[in-house]
Scaffold this motif. Sequence first.
Motif, PDB file in Angstrom:
ATOM      1  N   ALA A  89       0.886  -1.413  -0.013  1.00  0.00           N
ATOM      2  CA  ALA A  89      -0.125  -0.038   0.285  1.00  0.00           C
ATOM      3  C   ALA A  89       0.922   1.437   0.464  1.00  0.00           C
ATOM      4  CB  ALA A  89      -0.628  -0.063   1.146  1.00  0.00           C
ATOM      5  N   HIS A  90       0.407   1.461  -0.694  1.00  0.00           N
ATOM      6  CA  HIS A  90       1.075   2.860  -0.631  1.00  0.00           C
ATOM      7  C   HIS A  90       0.542   4.299  -0.008  1.00  0.00           C
ATOM      8  CE1 HIS A  90       2.661   0.777  -4.004  1.00  0.00           C
ATOM      9  NE2 HIS A  90       4.056   1.390  -3.965  1.00  0.00           N
ATOM     10  N   ILE A  91       1.041   4.873   0.985  1.00  0.00           N
ATOM     11  CA  ILE A  91       0.713   6.389   1.427  1.00  0.00           C
ATOM     12  C   ILE A  91       0.553   7.173   1.315  1.00  0.00           C
ATOM     13  CG2 ILE A  91      -0.392   7.061   4.067  1.00  0.00           C
ATOM     14  CD1 ILE A  91      -0.432   3.266   4.160  1.00  0.00           C
ATOM     15  N   ASP A  92      -0.674   8.327   0.826  1.00  0.00           N
ATOM     16  CA  ASP A  92      -0.568   9.861  -0.439  1.00  0.00           C
ATOM     17  C   ASP A  92       0.262   9.416  -1.187  1.00  0.00           C
ATOM     18  OD1 ASP A  92      -1.914  10.873   2.371  1.00  0.00           O
ATOM     19  OD2 ASP A  92      -0.295  11.538   3.428  1.00  0.00           O
ATOM     20  N   ALA A  93       0.487   8.766  -1.997  1.00  0.00           N
ATOM     21  CA  ALA A  93       0.095   8.179  -3.127  1.00  0.00           C
ATOM     22  C   ALA A  93      -0.032   9.875  -4.109  1.00  0.00           C
ATOM     23  CB  ALA A  93       0.386   7.271  -4.084  1.00  0.00           C
ATOM     24  N   SER A  94       1.041  10.167  -5.045  1.00  0.00           N
ATOM     25  CA  SER A  94      -0.468  11.113  -5.417  1.00  0.00           C
ATOM     26  C   SER A  94      -0.013  10.494  -7.427  1.00  0.00           C
ATOM     27  CB  SER A  94       0.641  12.545  -6.233  1.00  0.00           C
ATOM     28  OG  SER A  94       2.329  12.254  -6.599  1.00  0.00           O
ATOM     29  N   ARG A  95      -0.043   8.681  -7.623  1.00  0.00           N
ATOM     30  CA  ARG A  95       0.080   8.324  -8.782  1.00  0.00           C
ATOM     31  C   ARG A  95      -0.507   7.201  -8.259  1.00  0.00           C
ATOM     32  NH1 ARG A  95       5.022   6.476 -11.540  1.00  0.00           N
ATOM     33  NH2 ARG A  95       4.059   5.109 -12.261  1.00  0.00           N
ATOM     34  N   ASP A  96      -0.799   6.141  -9.605  1.00  0.00           N
ATOM     35  CA  ASP A  96      -1.408   4.690  -9.189  1.00  0.00           C
ATOM     36  C   ASP A  96      -0.330   4.252  -9.225  1.00  0.00           C
ATOM     37  OD1 ASP A  96      -4.362   5.503  -9.113  1.00  0.00           O
ATOM     38  OD2 ASP A  96      -4.527   5.278 -10.916  1.00  0.00           O
ATOM     39  N   TYR A  97       0.435   3.394  -8.726  1.00  0.00           N
ATOM     40  CA  TYR A  97       1.416   2.135  -7.963  1.00  0.00           C
ATOM     41  C   TYR A  97       0.524   0.855  -7.969  1.00  0.00           C
ATOM     42  CZ  TYR A  97       4.618   5.986  -6.681  1.00  0.00           C
ATOM     43  OH  TYR A  97       5.378   6.763  -6.200  1.00  0.00           O
ATOM     44  N   GLN A  98       1.293  -0.139  -8.620  1.00  0.00           N
ATOM     45  CA  GLN A  98       1.501  -1.283  -8.627  1.00  0.00           C
ATOM     46  C   GLN A  98       0.748  -1.978  -6.704  1.00  0.00           C
ATOM     47  OE1 GLN A  98       0.115  -3.896 -11.073  1.00  0.00           O
ATOM     48  NE2 GLN A  98      -0.194  -5.321  -9.710  1.00  0.00           N
ATOM     49  N   GLN A  99      -0.053  -2.366  -6.766  1.00  0.00           N
ATOM     50  CA  GLN A  99      -0.144  -3.067  -5.370  1.00  0.00           C
ATOM     51  C   GLN A  99      -0.302  -4.483  -5.279  1.00  0.00           C
ATOM     52  OE1 GLN A  99      -0.298  -0.505  -3.217  1.00  0.00           O
ATOM     53  NE2 GLN A  99      -1.586   1.252  -3.805  1.00  0.00           N
ATOM     54  N   ILE A 100      -0.098  -4.844  -6.450  1.00  0.00           N
ATOM     55  CA  ILE A 100       0.290  -6.383  -6.027  1.00  0.00           C
ATOM     56  C   ILE A 100       1.397  -7.015  -6.156  1.00  0.00           C
ATOM     57  CG2 ILE A 100      -0.864  -8.567  -7.223  1.00  0.00           C
ATOM     58  CD1 ILE A 100      -3.794  -7.806  -7.306  1.00  0.00           C
ATOM     59  N   ASN A 101       2.220  -7.032  -5.766  1.00  0.00           N
ATOM     60  CA  ASN A 101       3.606  -7.357  -6.317  1.00  0.00           C
ATOM     61  C   ASN A 101       4.439  -9.136  -5.290  1.00  0.00           C
ATOM     62  OD1 ASN A 101       3.038  -4.781  -4.256  1.00  0.00           O
ATOM     63  ND2 ASN A 101       4.025  -4.443  -6.870  1.00  0.00           N
ATOM     64  N   PRO A 102       4.066 -10.074  -5.968  1.00  0.00           N
ATOM     65  CA  PRO A 102       4.188 -11.409  -5.725  1.00  0.00           C
ATOM     66  C   PRO A 102       5.895 -11.578  -5.576  1.00  0.00           C
ATOM     67  CG  PRO A 102       3.270 -11.057  -7.680  1.00  0.00           C
ATOM     68  CD  PRO A 102       2.953  -9.682  -7.490  1.00  0.00           C
ATOM     69  N   GLY A 103       6.167 -12.025  -4.959  1.00  0.00           N
ATOM     70  CA  GLY A 103       7.424 -12.080  -5.371  1.00  0.00           C
ATOM     71  C   GLY A 103       7.732 -14.345  -3.870  1.00  0.00           C
ATOM     72  N   VAL A 104       9.167 -14.379  -4.016  1.00  0.00           N
ATOM     73  CA  VAL A 104       9.981 -14.500  -3.478  1.00  0.00           C
ATOM     74  C   VAL A 104      10.961 -14.293  -2.378  1.00  0.00           C
ATOM     75  CG1 VAL A 104      10.963 -16.064  -4.681  1.00  0.00           C
ATOM     76  CG2 VAL A 104      10.764 -17.314  -2.514  1.00  0.00           C
ATOM     77  N   PHE A 105      11.367 -14.754  -1.038  1.00  0.00           N
ATOM     78  CA  PHE A 105      12.432 -13.810  -0.190  1.00  0.00           C
ATOM     79  C   PHE A 105      12.542 -15.493   0.356  1.00  0.00           C
ATOM     80  CE2 PHE A 105      10.921  -9.912  -1.765  1.00  0.00           C
ATOM     81  CZ  PHE A 105      12.138  -9.040  -1.017  1.00  0.00           C
ATOM     82  N   ALA A 106      14.403 -15.401   0.588  1.00  0.00           N
ATOM     83  CA  ALA A 106      15.107 -16.163   1.983  1.00  0.00           C
ATOM     84  C   ALA A 106      15.210 -15.626   2.405  1.00  0.00           C
ATOM     85  CB  ALA A 106      16.044 -16.946   0.499  1.00  0.00           C
ATOM     86  N   THR A 107      15.828 -15.869   3.859  1.00  0.00           N
ATOM     87  CA  THR A 107      16.174 -15.238   5.049  1.00  0.00           C
ATOM     88  C   THR A 107      17.073 -16.454   5.527  1.00  0.00           C
ATOM     89  OG1 THR A 107      14.200 -13.618   5.069  1.00  0.00           O
ATOM     90  CG2 THR A 107      15.573 -14.411   6.901  1.00  0.00           C
TER      91      THR A 107
END
Length: 152
Positions: A32-50
């Motif tokens: 979620a992009h708080i106080d954004a002045s433009r539309d951003y892609q809100q669905i961001n699938p990804g994978v991280f190894a920790t």
Amino acid sequence: MSYFRSIFLGAVFCASPSWSEPDRLSLLIGSAHIDASRDYQQINPGVFATWEDRAGGLDYSLGIYRNSYDGVSVAGTAALPLFEVASAEVSLLAGAALYPGEGRRFRFHIGDVAAFVGLQIRRDPVFLQVIPGGGSDPAAIISFGITLPIGR
């Protein structure tokens, strides 16, 4: 820096015996992009190894995801656990991400590589990251997903 170079550096980083098996796998779902002045892609699938509790007591992560500009990014982070309450953990998060063609949009960047700091909150099986915008649009980014311990 090319995608291939980023992936190669990540593979070299993970190739040493003590780093070969990650402790956690996280699936990024969205943001979620708080106080954004433009539309951003809100669905961001990804994978991280920790890899948890490594050098300096830090948790290190390496991953790939669909970024908010509808491209592919590679990121590396280090998280310093600040405190643990019951089964929840709050950590200070710092990292860098490759945003091909978009990195210069970030306040703190070197070319297409953007640097960021924020907080990470984890209570298995979910995580939440809050990253201030650094005085630029958006005011903050909140990303979230599912995280599970592995290899234990």
